[in-house]
Design an enzyme around this catalytic site. Structure first.
Site, mmCIF file in Angstrom:
data_model
loop_
_atom_site.group_PDB
_atom_site.id
_atom_site.type_symbol
_atom_site.label_atom_id
_atom_site.label_comp_id
_atom_site.label_asym_id
_atom_site.label_seq_id
_atom_site.Cartn_x
_atom_site.Cartn_y
_atom_site.Cartn_z
ATOM 1 N N GLY A 159 0.818 -1.209 0.000
ATOM 2 C CA GLY A 159 0.000 0.000 0.000
ATOM 3 C C GLY A 159 0.851 1.256 0.000
ATOM 4 N N TYR A 160 1.895 1.242 0.813
ATOM 5 C CA TYR A 160 2.797 2.388 0.892
ATOM 6 C C TYR A 160 3.479 2.622 -0.451
ATOM 7 C CZ TYR A 160 6.446 5.483 2.746
ATOM 8 O OH TYR A 160 7.278 6.551 2.984
ATOM 9 N N SER A 161 3.979 1.544 -1.067
ATOM 10 C CA SER A 161 4.653 1.679 -2.356
ATOM 11 C C SER A 161 3.709 2.235 -3.420
ATOM 12 C CB SER A 161 5.192 0.317 -2.812
ATOM 13 O OG SER A 161 6.145 -0.171 -1.910
#
Length: 255
Positions: A159-161
């Protein structure tokens, strides 16, 4: 105007999200040291915070707001309050963010949704609303906090990426529309920085050693390493810089 004067932010108001600690606090204090008044925003930001004391000690004004960027209704209410309070930022530092670590096959929907909401959707909405005023006034500076994972995939942080990849493209998309209207939109991509966001990596002796060995500068970054880059992109010194993602990583990406 001399080169030194081009970095002067006297008379400017900077809104900094995620200002309570870490990179956000470092950038807020840097802009205040150059003359800007600071509007600080974090999920929890009580009166008398450390960042408020640091800013006011420089003789600058500080206004603090609490906003959970994972709550769309809270974000809408925050934007309405800014308008009611007559806050019209000259500079917007979109730094608030979150990270959730778990392998992709085990990564729950609610984590994905939360990270995308905080790191990407909320930042677009805030930029749209504040950027509209900048366009109407004919000038402004917007700076996003991107990441090395704007360029790389990372491990166990899907999700962060995805969110940080989106921030890279959002930076360019807004710059394409607003550069000709006097609004500079750029981003800073931090490398590995010793903050609470990276505690899991710092506490993992194997990962910590592997990361440190790849950084040509031979150390992890600190929030103070972002003072200069933030000031540059927030000042008239960067008036001809648009859609740029400035990597501040100790040389990691060049390795």
């Amino acid at each position: 105007m001399s080169i030194f004067q081009s970095f002067d932010l006297t008379g400017k108001t900077a809104l900094v999200t995620g200002a309570k600690r870490g990179i956000g606090r470092g950038m807020a204090e840097a802009l205040a040291s150059a003359g800007a008044d600071i509007v600080g925003v974090s999920a929890t930001l009580a009166p008398g915070s450390e960042v408020e004391r640091a800013v006011t000690a420089m003789g600058r004004k500080f206004s603090g707001y609490a906003c959970d960027f994972g709550d769309r209704a809270a974000l809408t209410a925050f934007i309405a309050r800014l308008k009611t309070d007559g806050v019209a930022p000259d500079i917007l530092i979109n730094n608030a963010g979150t990270i959730k670590r778990k392998p992709a096959a085990e990564h729950p929907d609610e984590w994905w949704d939360e990270v995308i909401e905080v790191n990407l959707s909320a930042q677009f909405i805030l930029s749209r609303e504040i950027g509209r005023g900048m366009v109407e006034r004919g000038g402004g500076k917007i700076v996003f906090t991107a990441s090395l994972l704007t360029f790389q995939g990372g491990i166990t942080v899907p999700g962060y990426s995805a969110s940080k990849g989106g921030i890279g493209q959002l930076t360019k998309a807004l710059a394409n529309e607003w550069a000709g209207k006097g609004v500079n939109v750029n981003a800073i991509a931090p490398g590995y920085v010793a903050t609470d966001n990276t505690e899991a990596l710092q506490n993992d002796p194997v990962r910590y050693k592997a990361i440190l060995e790849r950084i040509p500068a031979g150390r992890w970054g600190t929030p103070q390493d972002f003072a200069g880059p933030a000031l540059f992109l927030a000042s008239s010194a960067s008036d001809y810089v648009n859609g740029e993602i400035l990597v501040v990583d100790g040389g990691w990406m060049g390795r």
